[in-house]
Scaffold this motif. Structure first.
Motif, PDB file in Angstrom:
ATOM      1  N   ALA A 140       0.835  -1.210   0.000  1.00 61.19           N
ATOM      2  CA  ALA A 140       0.000   0.000   0.000  1.00 61.19           C
ATOM      3  C   ALA A 140       0.864   1.253   0.000  1.00 61.19           C
ATOM      4  O   ALA A 140       0.664   2.171   0.797  1.00 61.19           O
ATOM      5  CB  ALA A 140      -0.974  -0.001   1.184  1.00 61.19           C
ATOM      6  N   ALA A 141       1.838   1.253  -0.872  1.00 63.74           N
ATOM      7  CA  ALA A 141       2.721   2.409  -1.017  1.00 63.74           C
ATOM      8  C   ALA A 141       3.185   2.496  -2.466  1.00 63.74           C
ATOM      9  O   ALA A 141       4.288   2.955  -2.743  1.00 63.74           O
ATOM     10  CB  ALA A 141       3.909   2.278  -0.077  1.00 63.74           C
ATOM     11  N   CYS A 142       2.345   2.049  -3.389  1.00 70.87           N
ATOM     12  CA  CYS A 142       2.729   1.912  -4.796  1.00 70.87           C
ATOM     13  C   CYS A 142       3.174   3.236  -5.409  1.00 70.87           C
ATOM     14  O   CYS A 142       3.929   3.246  -6.373  1.00 70.87           O
ATOM     15  CB  CYS A 142       1.582   1.327  -5.606  1.00 70.87           C
ATOM     16  N   GLY A 143       2.710   4.357  -4.864  1.00 66.18           N
ATOM     17  CA  GLY A 143       3.103   5.664  -5.388  1.00 66.18           C
ATOM     18  C   GLY A 143       4.522   6.037  -4.992  1.00 66.18           C
ATOM     19  O   GLY A 143       5.077   7.003  -5.507  1.00 66.18           O
ATOM     20  N   MET A 144       5.110   5.313  -4.055  1.00 63.98           N
ATOM     21  CA  MET A 144       6.471   5.589  -3.609  1.00 63.98           C
ATOM     22  C   MET A 144       7.410   4.480  -4.060  1.00 63.98           C
ATOM     23  O   MET A 144       8.509   4.336  -3.551  1.00 63.98           O
ATOM     24  CB  MET A 144       6.512   5.703  -2.076  1.00 63.98           C
ATOM     25  N   ALA A 145       6.956   3.684  -5.016  1.00 65.70           N
ATOM     26  CA  ALA A 145       7.680   2.481  -5.441  1.00 65.70           C
ATOM     27  C   ALA A 145       9.043   2.804  -6.043  1.00 65.70           C
ATOM     28  O   ALA A 145       9.212   3.888  -6.575  1.00 65.70           O
ATOM     29  CB  ALA A 145       6.826   1.739  -6.481  1.00 65.70           C
ATOM     30  N   PRO A 146       9.965   1.827  -6.006  1.00 67.50           N
ATOM     31  CA  PRO A 146       9.922   0.583  -5.220  1.00 67.50           C
ATOM     32  C   PRO A 146      10.121   0.847  -3.729  1.00 67.50           C
ATOM     33  O   PRO A 146      10.775   1.805  -3.364  1.00 67.50           O
ATOM     34  CB  PRO A 146      11.101  -0.226  -5.766  1.00 67.50           C
ATOM     35  N   VAL A 147       9.569  -0.042  -2.917  1.00 68.07           N
ATOM     36  CA  VAL A 147       9.611   0.169  -1.461  1.00 68.07           C
ATOM     37  C   VAL A 147      10.070  -1.090  -0.722  1.00 68.07           C
ATOM     38  O   VAL A 147       9.949  -2.198  -1.229  1.00 68.07           O
ATOM     39  CB  VAL A 147       8.225   0.551  -0.896  1.00 68.07           C
ATOM     40  N   LEU A 148      10.631  -0.874   0.469  1.00 68.66           N
ATOM     41  CA  LEU A 148      10.883  -2.012   1.359  1.00 68.66           C
ATOM     42  C   LEU A 148      10.604  -1.604   2.792  1.00 68.66           C
ATOM     43  O   LEU A 148      10.591  -0.419   3.136  1.00 68.66           O
ATOM     44  CB  LEU A 148      12.307  -2.563   1.189  1.00 68.66           C
ATOM     45  N   GLN A 149      10.374  -2.597   3.640  1.00 70.51           N
ATOM     46  CA  GLN A 149      10.105  -2.350   5.051  1.00 70.51           C
ATOM     47  C   GLN A 149      10.970  -3.275   5.894  1.00 70.51           C
ATOM     48  O   GLN A 149      11.398  -4.333   5.442  1.00 70.51           O
ATOM     49  CB  GLN A 149       8.624  -2.584   5.359  1.00 70.51           C
ATOM     50  N   ILE A 150      11.226  -2.831   7.126  1.00 71.08           N
ATOM     51  CA  ILE A 150      12.044  -3.629   8.040  1.00 71.08           C
ATOM     52  C   ILE A 150      11.364  -3.701   9.403  1.00 71.08           C
ATOM     53  O   ILE A 150      11.100  -2.666  10.018  1.00 71.08           O
ATOM     54  CB  ILE A 150      13.438  -3.001   8.241  1.00 71.08           C
ATOM     55  N   GLY A 151      11.057  -4.932   9.831  1.00 70.24           N
ATOM     56  CA  GLY A 151      10.431  -5.112  11.143  1.00 70.24           C
ATOM     57  C   GLY A 151      11.455  -4.944  12.248  1.00 70.24           C
ATOM     58  O   GLY A 151      12.629  -4.804  11.955  1.00 70.24           O
ATOM     59  N   PRO A 152      11.095  -4.965  13.524  1.00 69.66           N
ATOM     60  CA  PRO A 152       9.727  -5.155  14.033  1.00 69.66           C
ATOM     61  C   PRO A 152       8.877  -3.878  14.008  1.00 69.66           C
ATOM     62  O   PRO A 152       7.680  -3.953  14.171  1.00 69.66           O
ATOM     63  CB  PRO A 152       9.962  -5.590  15.477  1.00 69.66           C
ATOM     64  N   GLU A 153       9.514  -2.713  13.790  1.00 67.54           N
ATOM     65  CA  GLU A 153       8.703  -1.491  13.771  1.00 67.54           C
ATOM     66  C   GLU A 153       8.206  -1.169  12.362  1.00 67.54           C
ATOM     67  O   GLU A 153       7.499  -0.205  12.133  1.00 67.54           O
ATOM     68  CB  GLU A 153       9.483  -0.312  14.364  1.00 67.54           C
ATOM     69  N   TYR A 154       8.632  -1.967  11.385  1.00 72.11           N
ATOM     70  CA  TYR A 154       8.189  -1.777  10.006  1.00 72.11           C
ATOM     71  C   TYR A 154       8.483  -0.372   9.490  1.00 72.11           C
ATOM     72  O   TYR A 154       7.625   0.308   8.946  1.00 72.11           O
ATOM     73  CB  TYR A 154       6.738  -2.223   9.824  1.00 72.11           C
ATOM     74  N   THR A 155       9.744   0.031   9.690  1.00 71.49           N
ATOM     75  CA  THR A 155      10.192   1.290   9.107  1.00 71.49           C
ATOM     76  C   THR A 155      10.208   1.127   7.594  1.00 71.49           C
ATOM     77  O   THR A 155      10.436   0.041   7.074  1.00 71.49           O
ATOM     78  CB  THR A 155      11.605   1.641   9.591  1.00 71.49           C
ATOM     79  N   PHE A 156       9.991   2.235   6.927  1.00 69.42           N
ATOM     80  CA  PHE A 156       9.671   2.205   5.518  1.00 69.42           C
ATOM     81  C   PHE A 156      10.712   2.934   4.697  1.00 69.42           C
ATOM     82  O   PHE A 156      11.180   3.997   5.087  1.00 69.42           O
ATOM     83  CB  PHE A 156       8.324   2.923   5.372  1.00 69.42           C
TER      84      PHE A 156
END
Ligand SMILES: Cc1cc2nc3c(=O)[nH]c(=O)nc-3n(C[C@H](O)[C@H](O)[C@H](O)COP(=O)(O)O)c2cc1C
Ligand code: SF4
Ligand code: FES
Lengths: 169, 449
Positions: A135-151
């Motif tokens: 749900a961030a397709c407008g900022m693509a490409p994207v990645l996230q890193i847990g546990p806080e799911y920084t973007f």
């Protein structure tokens, strides 16, 4: 392969238990099972993954059967049923991200980390995988890193390098 | 510029805090509803507004609310659907990140209208930062007396909680969401009974999308009739469009429904045209589940009318030549994109996300992924193309929940409109690995730069 030690019984900290108990108050009486997903997130944030003994403990705490925990933990994509790298880099691999280069980023990630999707680097620091639309397709490409799911948005090879260097520190 | 109802104040510094939001006129709708309106009055205004669900199906919100059963002695629930996982859609994340109090204000007014004493915002688990933002905003609102016991002295009590998901597209489907909220696997329920009769823990429940709930705030502030004046026909009000793909300015835009698609794509107020001076090949207008259209059909309907961003205009021509507004996930493809590869990617997505309860969906999505993979990688046969059409047909309408349809439509529509590109993959397998088919002969491109 799971190491035996990782399957040994665990005790949750009193801080964790307090958090579990707070979550249970959000639901009507006897509906404490609703706390299962949020509690599994807390367990994963604490241990990096959810082991069978941890799930058994959660079942005990919520007064539900262990199978009710296993079936949930295995259904949802966010719960790791085996140990991961300290940082799990999750790159979106769905259509809209691929229109602007997500596949190249995943190839690059594999090359730089030197491990295949789902594997852990030898220093135990990283694993990576493709995940579905974040749900961030407008900022693509994207990645996230847990546990806080920084973007991290608008990924480039340089940004991936930077990120890996920073996390190594 | 078009009127903005939801994003009007998004650039005000600190608008994510209670104090600034309140200074900008926030929580007026709560004051108005709780002090001067009955719950039924609120439902009536929402009916008058013509607001249609922004989660994808477009069902009138006021009507949905009026179906809620009200048996004596049973709790009623409002659950906000913030699972936002439909590829191409990212407006709810945007709204929750920058305007958390707008959602909370909408939740209070809507819960009051429905008589819910406890409400939940079910947020997909990956949105941990947004969960933190909402939790903080809820604490602020509670501190200011807008949540909790006897809100503003009205006698109305409401507790609002955020519930995280665990990562599963299917939990956006309302009955799967309810199962998930109860702490189970996200397997959709067989309907009826509908959630309005038996939802969370068997109690009457309304599930609404983030944007639908947020839209209740301007509707109560200005009145349903004012809201209904905006837009076009039965597509009233404003809509958040998530624009992605090969455009110059991807992002979330609030449009008045009825805006011409051509203006949305090429105007600098919106997408700003196709990136890198390329030409437009195709558009998926409403999130990955809706049929893909070639450029000529997205800009104009089959009868030559300019296509508008509205429920009716986007579906004009049915599936033969039209599509759907869906969740407003607008994905643009430039001339260099491969339709076969994209269709395979979507099929892979739906196969991965199928909950596995019904065999047409579980097996069919797997088949489609496999066949599309071999077409894309140069091992396809001509008969594979019809096989795909056949599998898609067998899934459609034969499953418990609409995920089956959502998986079938992108495949069926891609073949309907881009069959020559699929055939080229079969006849030129080596070439197809090296280059893309390009624009070829997808009719005249009215806006070729
Ligand atoms: C597979 C599937 C996924 C869905 N995902 C979402 C979603 O992420 N967010 C959403 O609001 N609605 C989603 N929906 C639609 C919901 O079932 C429901 O119609 C919607 O939340 C109702 O809210 P609304 O009337 O305000 O649109 C999905 C439906 C299906 C079949
Ligand atoms: S259609 Fe697919 S996702 Fe929906 S209930 Fe059936 S198997 Fe599950
Ligand atoms: S497709 Fe990657 S965030 Fe949506």
């Amino acid at each position: 392969m799971l190491k035996v030690t990782e399957e040994q019984p665990i005790e949750f900290s009193s801080k964790l238990i307090t958090e579990f108990n707070e979550i249970v108050t959000r639901y009507p009486e006897e509906k404490q099972k609703a706390a299962l997903l949020p509690i599994l997130h807390l367990v994963q944030a604490e241990y990096g993954w959810v082991s069978v003994p941890a799930m058994d403990k959660v079942a005990e705490h919520l007064d539900i059967k262990p199978i009710e925990v296993y079936e949930v933990a295995s259904f949802y994509s966010m719960y790791f049923l085996k140990p991961q790298g300290k940082y799990v880099l999750e790159v979106c691999r769905t259509g809209p991200c691929c229109l602007v280069g997500a596949e190249k980023i995943m190839d690059y990630m594999e090359k730089q980390l030197g491990v295949k999707e789902g594997e852990v680097t030898s220093d135990g620091l990283f694993s990576w995988r493709g995940v579905e639309c974040l749900a961030a397709c407008g900022m693509a490409p994207v990645l996230q890193i847990g546990p806080e799911y920084t973007f991290h948005e608008h990924l480039t090879e340089e940004k991936v390098d930077q990120l890996i260097q920073e996390l190594k520190k | 510029m078009a009127r903005k109802l939801l994003l009007e104040n998004i650039n005000v510094p600190g608008i994510n805090t209670f104090d600034v939001y309140r200074q900008q006129g926030g929580y007026r709708a709560v004051e108005k509803a709780l002090k001067s309106m009955s719950p039924d009055d609120v439902v009536e205004e929402v009916k008058k507004s013509g607001l249609r669900g922004r989660g994808g199906a477009g069902f009138p919100t006021g009507m949905k609310w009026s179906f809620l059963a009200k048996p004596e002695g049973k709790a009623r629930y409002l659950v906000c659907n913030a699972d936002e996982s439909e590829p191409g859609t990212f407006k709810d994340r945007y709204l929750m990140t920058y305007l958390p109090h707008l959602l909370i204000e909408g939740m209070i007014v809507s819960s009051f209208a429905l008589g819910a004493k406890v409400s939940y915002i079910y947020v997909r688990g990956e949105m941990m930062p947004q969960i933190r933002i909402l939790e903080k905003a809820i604490a602020e609102a509670k501190n200011a007396g807008f949540l909790g016991k006897n809100i503003l002295g009205s006698g109305y009590d409401l507790e609002l909680y955020v519930q995280p998901g665990g990562g599963a597209y299917i939990c956006g489907e309302e009955t799967a969401l309810i199962e998930s909220l109860e702490g189970k696997r996200g397997n959709p329920r067989i309907k009826p009974p509908f959630p309005a009769i038996s939802g969370v823990w068997g109690c009457p429940t309304v599930v609404n999308n983030v944007e639908s709930i947020a839209a209740v705030v301007p509707i109560i502030n200005d009145g349903g009739e004012e809201y209904a004046k905006i837009g076009n026909g039965r597509s009233t009000g404003t809509k958040l469009i998530s624009a992605s793909g090969n455009i110059n300015k991807p992002g979330v835009y609030e449009i008045e429904l009825g805006l011409p698609v051509e203006e949305f794509i090429y105007s600098d107020d919106y997408c700003g045209g196709i990136a890198n001076s390329k030409r437009l090949k195709a558009v998926v207008a409403g999130g990955s589940s809706v049929p893909i259209l070639p450029a000529n059909l997205i800009l104009k309907t089959i009868t030559g009318e300019p296509r508008l961003m509205s429920y009716e205009s986007l579906s004009d021509g049915g599936f033969q030549s039209g599509s759907m507004l869906g969740s407003g996930g607008f994905i643009a493809f430039d001339e260099d994109q491969c339709i076969v590869r994209n269709t395979w990617n979507y099929a892979r997505f739906y196969h991965h996300e199928s909950c596995g309860q019904c065999s047409p969906c579980r097996e069919g999505t797997g088949w489609m992924e496999k066949v599309l993979h071999r077409l894309e990688y140069g091992h396809g046969k001509m008969s594979d193309i019809d096989l795909l059409v056949d599998v898609a047909k067998k899934i459609e309408g034969n499953t418990i929940c609409p995920l089956g349809d959502a998986a079938a439509w992108p495949v069926a529509s891609a073949i309907r409109h881009f069959r020559d590109e699929f055939e080229w993959h079969v006849t030129h397998p080596k070439e197809a690995l090296e280059r893309n088919y390009g624009l070829a002969n997808y009719a005249e491109f009215t806006n070729a730069i």
